[in-house]
Write an enzyme that holds these catalytic residues in place. Structure first.
Site, PDB file in Angstrom:
ATOM      1  N   GLU A 166       0.792  -1.230   0.000  1.00  0.00           N
ATOM      2  CA  GLU A 166       0.000   0.000   0.000  1.00  0.00           C
ATOM      3  C   GLU A 166       0.826   1.283   0.000  1.00  0.00           C
ATOM      4  OE1 GLU A 166      -2.793  -0.230   3.256  1.00  0.00           O
ATOM      5  OE2 GLU A 166      -3.907  -1.849   2.318  1.00  0.00           O
ATOM      6  N   GLU A 367      -5.208  -8.799   0.741  1.00  0.00           N
ATOM      7  CA  GLU A 367      -5.858  -8.472   2.023  1.00  0.00           C
ATOM      8  C   GLU A 367      -7.319  -8.173   1.762  1.00  0.00           C
ATOM      9  OE1 GLU A 367      -4.273  -5.251   4.472  1.00  0.00           O
ATOM     10  OE2 GLU A 367      -2.229  -5.865   3.973  1.00  0.00           O
TER      11      GLU A 367
END
Ligand code: BGP
Length: 463
Positions: A166, A367
């Site tokens: 991220e 995720e």
């Protein structure tokens, strides 16, 4: 049983070094270690990363529990601040090498595929203090060196790598919205750091290929949290606003990762607004030539966008919000503990976007998950947390993912965040995400109902 997934599908879960290991024996502090030392009150109940879920000490029994619930793959991250003793020369820390070797070997002995990520928001704080962290090209080079060292040490056994988790969250947290130390608010610096993160990822990939890891069955990726952008309406203004948000929050990292280029319109905006990054042709070529083999996609929530209605507040200088506002959609389904919208349909939209606009590159859900506060109240007489809401959440997302796979997207796995309840950034242990619960007082780890359920899903390769 009506949703069967492709052969060898990854059923797994993800965590990160800083969130599970604990700080034991690390030669350096990352930005969160440091932040907790100076401002513990910024963290929920003043719980910091010092012990986390004690994975440093209990990795063997923890991994055995993952095996017990049927997981065939597991992602964690190697902490720069643990593996490397001298950040400039890249001399390794012996205990760091021992520890990661032990984790990898334990995974392999259990038949669990290890996925190793190299950066999960955990910049060594010294590199921020000395060089301004990701704003510096020198830090980019130090990261590439660290990556090379990790490949040299472990790529004989680790075949799946990721450069970053991220990267946009680093930008949001450190440079825009103040939820990562050092809580700067500066759009121009955010834009430079974004370029540098894309470059750091490409340089690490270059090291991977220069070392021949790809010839040895190795594959490398980056992990992006995609927040599909949905406009409030079909009006031209809302669509335009939504496209700009999409370029900034998704495509700024997705395009260079897969295509080796940045969205032209975004670059135009940066230039027009005088916030354009500094770069040269050689760097652009490195990005161009070193794209990923596969993608990890973290998906939690969509992004609802509308055209600006109130004038943009210039108090903080340039911000991406100059071009849009967040739209609070009435009636949306929400996880009240985290404040995130629950919208499983987006899983399908992500799948189709990758199929149609990103070369149908292989990818996996790296995720997805639901953080819930106060889960112990769902304990049954046997002490098992009955987290039916989590089973429902996962099922809903898997159904839409399955539809995407039927439509031809090249998805090869699903990882829940997270296997065992772990420490989270500012929220510490407030919201729990795991298949396995952690009692902070007794340190006991117990499989939740969702963990028992996952064992069946994994065994049947579907549900
Ligand atoms: C992702 C991060 C994870 C994890 C997760 C849950 O964005 O990659 O590190 O923390 O979100 O979010 P949170 O812990 O903030 O609830």
């Amino acid at each position: 049983m009506n949703k069967i997934f492709p052969k060898d599908f990854w059923w797994g879960a993800a965590t990160s070094g800083p969130q599970c290991e604990g700080r034991f024996n690390k030669p350096h502090k990352n930005v969160f270690d440091y932040w907790f030392d100076i401002e513990p009150n910024k963290f929920f109940n003043e719980v910091g990363p010092n012990v986390a879920s004690n994975f440093y000490n209990s990795y063997e029994s923890d991994l055995e529990m993952l095996k017990e619930i049927g997981l065939n793959s597991f992602r964690t991250s190697m902490q720069w601040t643990r593996l490397i003793k001298d950040l400039e020369t890249c001399e390794v820390d012996k205990d760091g090498v021992r520890f990661y070797n032990a984790v990898i070997d334990k995974c392999l002995s259990l038949g669990i595929t290890p996925v190793m990520n190299l950066h999960h928001f955990d910049l060594p704080v010294e590199l921020y203090e000395k060089y301004n962290g990701w704003e510096s090209k020198h830090v980019v080079d130090l990261f590439a060196k660290f990556a090379r060292k990790a490949f040299e040490l472990f790529s004989d056994r680790v075949k799946h790598w990721a450069t970053f988790n991220e990267p946009i969250v680093i930008i949001e947290g450190q440079y825009l919205y103040k939820h990562h130390y050092p809580c700067v608010v500066n759009g121009k610096r955010a834009v430079q750091a974004s370029y540098n993160l894309a470059l750091a990822s490409a340089k690490a990939i270059k090291e991977f290929r220069d070392l021949g890891c790809d010839k040895n069955g190795g594959k490398i990726s980056t992990i992006l949290n995609l927040t599909p952008s949905y406009p409030r309406s079909n009006s031209e203004e809302d669509i335009k606003a939504s496209n700009i948000a999409d370029m900034f929050f998704n495509r700024m990292f997705l395009d260079p990762a897969v295509h080796g280029t940045f969205p032209e319109k975004l670059v135009e905006i940066f230039k027009k607004d005088n916030v354009m990054w500094e770069c040269n042709e050689e760097e652009n070529n490195i990005i161009k030539e070193n794209t990923v083999d596969y993608l990890g996609v973290n998906y939690y929530q969509p992004s609802r966008i509308m055209a600006r209605e109130i004038e943009f507040d210039k108090i903080n200088g340039w911000m991406p919000e100059k071009y849009f506002e967040r739209y609070d959609m009435p009636g949306k389904r929400i996880n009240p503990h985290r404040g995130w919208e629950i919208y499983p349909e987006a899983m399908y939209d992500v799948a189709i976007n990758i199929r149609d606009n990103y070369k149908n590159i292989p990818w996996y859900v790296s995720e997805n998950g639901m953080g819930v506060e106060g889960e112990s109240k769902f304990k049954n007489a046997e002490g098992i947390i009955e987290d039916d809401y989590r089973i429902e959440f996962i099922t809903d997302h898997l159904k839409w993912l399955h539809k995407g796979i039927e439509a031809g997207t090249n998805c090869f796995g699903y990882h829940l965040w997270t296997p065992i309840d772990c420490w989270s950034w500012n929220n510490a242990y407030k919201n729990r995400y795991g298949f396995i619960s952690l009692d902070l007082e007794t340190k006991e780890k117990t499989i939740k109902k969702s963990g028992h359920w996952m064992k069946e899903v994994s065994k049947n390769n579907g549900f």
